[in-house]
Design a protein around this motif. Structure first.
Motif, PDB file in Angstrom:
ATOM      1  N   ASP A 189      -2.702  -5.428   8.904  1.00  0.00           N
ATOM      2  CA  ASP A 189      -3.972  -5.601   8.199  1.00  0.00           C
ATOM      3  C   ASP A 189      -4.491  -4.288   7.613  1.00  0.00           C
ATOM      4  OD1 ASP A 189      -3.669  -8.159   9.085  1.00  0.00           O
ATOM      5  OD2 ASP A 189      -5.104  -7.958  10.746  1.00  0.00           O
ATOM      6  N   HIS A 190      -4.261  -3.167   8.302  1.00  0.00           N
ATOM      7  CA  HIS A 190      -4.828  -1.899   7.820  1.00  0.00           C
ATOM      8  C   HIS A 190      -3.823  -1.052   7.053  1.00  0.00           C
ATOM      9  CE1 HIS A 190      -8.527  -2.729   9.737  1.00  0.00           C
ATOM     10  NE2 HIS A 190      -8.074  -2.628  10.970  1.00  0.00           N
ATOM     11  N   LEU A 191      -2.553  -1.153   7.404  1.00  0.00           N
ATOM     12  CA  LEU A 191      -1.554  -0.340   6.704  1.00  0.00           C
ATOM     13  C   LEU A 191      -0.712  -1.192   5.750  1.00  0.00           C
ATOM     14  CD1 LEU A 191      -0.440   2.062   9.600  1.00  0.00           C
ATOM     15  CD2 LEU A 191      -2.196   2.427   7.880  1.00  0.00           C
ATOM     16  N   GLY A 192      -0.985  -2.489   5.708  1.00  0.00           N
ATOM     17  CA  GLY A 192      -0.394  -3.349   4.680  1.00  0.00           C
ATOM     18  C   GLY A 192       1.090  -3.623   4.835  1.00  0.00           C
ATOM     19  N   MET A 193       1.597  -3.591   6.061  1.00  0.00           N
ATOM     20  CA  MET A 193       3.034  -3.831   6.265  1.00  0.00           C
ATOM     21  C   MET A 193       3.273  -5.269   6.737  1.00  0.00           C
ATOM     22  SD  MET A 193       4.234  -0.286   8.137  1.00  0.00           S
ATOM     23  CE  MET A 193       3.527   1.296   7.615  1.00  0.00           C
ATOM     24  N   GLU A 242     -12.244  -0.142   5.549  1.00  0.00           N
ATOM     25  CA  GLU A 242     -11.808  -0.923   6.704  1.00  0.00           C
ATOM     26  C   GLU A 242     -12.175  -0.269   8.030  1.00  0.00           C
ATOM     27  OE1 GLU A 242      -7.685  -1.839   6.239  1.00  0.00           O
ATOM     28  OE2 GLU A 242      -8.044  -3.099   4.503  1.00  0.00           O
ATOM     29  N   LEU A 272     -11.229   2.713   9.260  1.00  0.00           N
ATOM     30  CA  LEU A 272     -10.269   3.607   9.922  1.00  0.00           C
ATOM     31  C   LEU A 272     -10.854   5.017  10.014  1.00  0.00           C
ATOM     32  CD1 LEU A 272      -8.400   1.186   9.214  1.00  0.00           C
ATOM     33  CD2 LEU A 272      -6.552   2.828   9.000  1.00  0.00           C
ATOM     34  N   MET A 318       0.836  -1.205   0.000  1.00  0.00           N
ATOM     35  CA  MET A 318       0.000   0.000   0.000  1.00  0.00           C
ATOM     36  C   MET A 318       0.876   1.263   0.000  1.00  0.00           C
ATOM     37  SD  MET A 318      -3.377   0.874   2.197  1.00  0.00           S
ATOM     38  CE  MET A 318      -2.864   0.509   3.866  1.00  0.00           C
ATOM     39  N   PHE A 319       1.975   1.201   0.799  1.00  0.00           N
ATOM     40  CA  PHE A 319       2.881   2.344   0.861  1.00  0.00           C
ATOM     41  C   PHE A 319       4.255   1.948   0.354  1.00  0.00           C
ATOM     42  CE2 PHE A 319       0.054   2.935   4.595  1.00  0.00           C
ATOM     43  CZ  PHE A 319      -0.713   3.929   4.044  1.00  0.00           C
ATOM     44  N   GLY A 320       4.917   2.897  -0.343  1.00  0.00           N
ATOM     45  CA  GLY A 320       6.251   2.617  -0.842  1.00  0.00           C
ATOM     46  C   GLY A 320       7.296   2.687   0.246  1.00  0.00           C
ATOM     47  N   GLU A 321       7.229   3.746   1.017  1.00  0.00           N
ATOM     48  CA  GLU A 321       8.255   3.951   2.037  1.00  0.00           C
ATOM     49  C   GLU A 321       7.848   5.085   2.971  1.00  0.00           C
ATOM     50  OE1 GLU A 321      11.891   5.154  -0.053  1.00  0.00           O
ATOM     51  OE2 GLU A 321      10.615   5.569  -1.767  1.00  0.00           O
ATOM     52  N   HIS A 374      11.659   0.417   8.729  1.00  0.00           N
ATOM     53  CA  HIS A 374      10.709  -0.348   9.528  1.00  0.00           C
ATOM     54  C   HIS A 374       9.926   0.567  10.459  1.00  0.00           C
ATOM     55  CE1 HIS A 374      13.776  -3.490   8.599  1.00  0.00           C
ATOM     56  NE2 HIS A 374      12.701  -4.215   8.409  1.00  0.00           N
ATOM     57  N   VAL A 375       8.733   0.115  10.798  1.00  0.00           N
ATOM     58  CA  VAL A 375       8.054   0.584  11.999  1.00  0.00           C
ATOM     59  C   VAL A 375       8.370  -0.447  13.075  1.00  0.00           C
ATOM     60  CG1 VAL A 375       5.836   1.033  13.108  1.00  0.00           C
ATOM     61  CG2 VAL A 375       6.222   1.745  10.728  1.00  0.00           C
ATOM     62  N   ILE A 421       8.565  -1.272   5.788  1.00  0.00           N
ATOM     63  CA  ILE A 421       8.053  -0.151   4.983  1.00  0.00           C
ATOM     64  C   ILE A 421       9.221   0.330   4.134  1.00  0.00           C
ATOM     65  CG2 ILE A 421       8.283   1.292   7.074  1.00  0.00           C
ATOM     66  CD1 ILE A 421       5.887   2.088   4.232  1.00  0.00           C
ATOM     67  N   GLY A 422       9.249  -0.096   2.867  1.00  0.00           N
ATOM     68  CA  GLY A 422      10.399   0.182   2.013  1.00  0.00           C
ATOM     69  C   GLY A 422      11.646  -0.436   2.622  1.00  0.00           C
ATOM     70  N   VAL A 443       3.614   0.840  22.365  1.00  0.00           N
ATOM     71  CA  VAL A 443       2.231   0.331  22.312  1.00  0.00           C
ATOM     72  C   VAL A 443       1.918  -0.451  23.584  1.00  0.00           C
ATOM     73  CG1 VAL A 443       2.395   0.182  19.793  1.00  0.00           C
ATOM     74  CG2 VAL A 443       2.761  -1.877  21.161  1.00  0.00           C
ATOM     75  N   VAL A 493       7.601   2.923  17.988  1.00  0.00           N
ATOM     76  CA  VAL A 493       6.266   3.273  18.466  1.00  0.00           C
ATOM     77  C   VAL A 493       5.978   2.484  19.743  1.00  0.00           C
ATOM     78  CG1 VAL A 493       3.797   3.245  17.907  1.00  0.00           C
ATOM     79  CG2 VAL A 493       5.474   3.724  16.104  1.00  0.00           C
ATOM     80  N   ILE A 497      -2.964  -3.958  13.463  1.00  0.00           N
ATOM     81  CA  ILE A 497      -3.279  -2.676  12.805  1.00  0.00           C
ATOM     82  C   ILE A 497      -2.331  -2.417  11.648  1.00  0.00           C
ATOM     83  CG2 ILE A 497      -3.169  -0.161  13.095  1.00  0.00           C
ATOM     84  CD1 ILE A 497      -4.167  -0.580  15.994  1.00  0.00           C
ATOM     85  N   TYR A 498      -1.039  -2.531  11.906  1.00  0.00           N
ATOM     86  CA  TYR A 498      -0.051  -2.184  10.879  1.00  0.00           C
ATOM     87  C   TYR A 498      -0.048  -3.206   9.741  1.00  0.00           C
ATOM     88  CZ  TYR A 498       1.567   1.933  13.246  1.00  0.00           C
ATOM     89  OH  TYR A 498       1.615   3.201  13.786  1.00  0.00           O
ATOM     90  N   ARG A 526      -9.677   2.583   0.637  1.00  0.00           N
ATOM     91  CA  ARG A 526      -9.463   1.320   1.340  1.00  0.00           C
ATOM     92  C   ARG A 526      -9.547   1.519   2.854  1.00  0.00           C
ATOM     93  NH1 ARG A 526      -4.175  -2.755   0.898  1.00  0.00           N
ATOM     94  NH2 ARG A 526      -4.388  -3.503   3.013  1.00  0.00           N
ATOM     95  N   MET A 527      -8.974   2.606   3.332  1.00  0.00           N
ATOM     96  CA  MET A 527      -9.029   2.865   4.778  1.00  0.00           C
ATOM     97  C   MET A 527     -10.463   3.072   5.246  1.00  0.00           C
ATOM     98  SD  MET A 527      -5.668   5.225   5.482  1.00  0.00           S
ATOM     99  CE  MET A 527      -4.122   4.400   5.918  1.00  0.00           C
ATOM    100  N   VAL A 563      -0.455   6.976  16.801  1.00  0.00           N
ATOM    101  CA  VAL A 563       0.493   7.719  15.957  1.00  0.00           C
ATOM    102  C   VAL A 563      -0.274   8.543  14.923  1.00  0.00           C
ATOM    103  CG1 VAL A 563       2.367   7.514  14.291  1.00  0.00           C
ATOM    104  CG2 VAL A 563       2.242   5.920  16.225  1.00  0.00           C
TER     105      VAL A 563
END
Lengths: 136, 136
Positions: B24-28, A96, A98, A1-4, B52-53, B48-49, B12, B10, B21-22, A92-93, A125
Motif C-alpha cells: 500500500d505504501h511502496l506500491g509493490m 500517506e 510515512l 512507484m519504483f522501477g527497480e 523481489h522484496v 520490484i522490477g 518481519v 527482510v 506496508i510494501y 505521496r509518502m 528497513v
C-alpha cells in the motif's frame, strides 16, 4: 512507484578489503568510487545486473554509517529504490503518513538525488529513494 | 558469476502487516506467498522490477529468522544473487576458500535451489545464491 532496486548499501570497516571481496570472490566490477561529503562516507559501486552493491565506509565520526558500524558492526545498511520522480514519491509518502528522514532530496553519489525514509515506516528497513542524474 | 539481485530478504514480526506496508505504501504487488518448511518461515514475494522484496516471518522458534528477530529485531536479513549454475558457483567459492553455510543447494521458495554463504566471507552480509526453478 519504483522501477527497480537501485542498490543495496553495505557498511564496511575497510573499503579496499571489501572491494576485493566483492570483485575477486563475487565477480562484480567496480563501476565507481567517490567520497560523498553530504553523507560523510567514501563509497564504491560494484555492478550486479542493472543494480549495484554500494560499499560504504565513514569519513566522519558522526556520520550515519559510522554510528551504524559502532552499534551493529559491518553489514547491510539500507536498500535503495529507483524512481524518475523523487518529489512525487516524497509527496505521496508524506500524504500517506510515512516518516521521512529527508523532507527534501539531498545530493548522493554520482550527483543522484536521494532521500531516506525512516525504518519505522518500512518494517525496520532503512529505505532510500534515488533519482539518478541524467546519464547515470 | 551472478546475473542480478534476485531479492532482498527482510525479517518481519507480522507478515500481513508488513505486506500491507510494501503493497500500500511502496506500491509493490504481491507475487507469491508460501510457507517454506526447509527454512521454517512463511514468506511473501513483493515485485520490484525483475527482483523481489522477500518478507520472512518464522514458523518455528529455532529457525534462522526467529533467531535473527530475537537478536536484532525486524530488518534486512539477507541479499540473494541469481545464477543459472548454482553448483558451479559453490565449487568456485569453495576453491577460493569462502565459508559456505550450505555445502549443497537446498530447496527454497517456488522450488528454487538456494545456498547461503557465511557473512564472515562477504563483509558481514548474509548472502544467498539462488537458481530459480524453470519457469520462474
Amino acid at each position: 512507484m519504483f522501477g527497480e532496486i537501485d542498490h543495496i548499501g553495505v557498511a564496511v570497516e575497510n573499503l579496499d578489503d571489501s572491494i576485493a571481496i566483492y570483485r575477486d570472490h563475487l565477480g562484480m566490477r567496480v563501476q565507481h568510487r567517490e567520497t560523498v561529503d553530504e553523507f560523510g562516507v567514501e563509497a564504491a559501486l560494484l555492478e550486479i545486473g542493472a543494480a549495484h552493491v554500494e560499499l560504504l565506509t565513514p569519513t566522519k565520526p558522526d556520520s550515519g554509517v559510522a554510528k551504524f558500524l559502532e552499534r551493529k558492526g559491518p553489514g547491510m545498511h539500507h536498500v535503495a529504490y529507483r524512481t524518475d520522480d523523487i518529489e512525487g514519491v516524497l509527496d505521496r509518502m508524506r500524504e500517506e503518513g510515512l516518516r521521512l528522514i529527508d523532507e527534501e532530496p539531498r545530493t548522493g553519489i554520482q550527483d543522484s538525488r536521494v532521500a531516506f525514509v525512516h525504518p519505522k515506516s518500512t518494517g525496520g528497513v532503512l529505505t532510500e529513494i534515488v533519482q539518478p542524474a541524467e546519464g547515470h
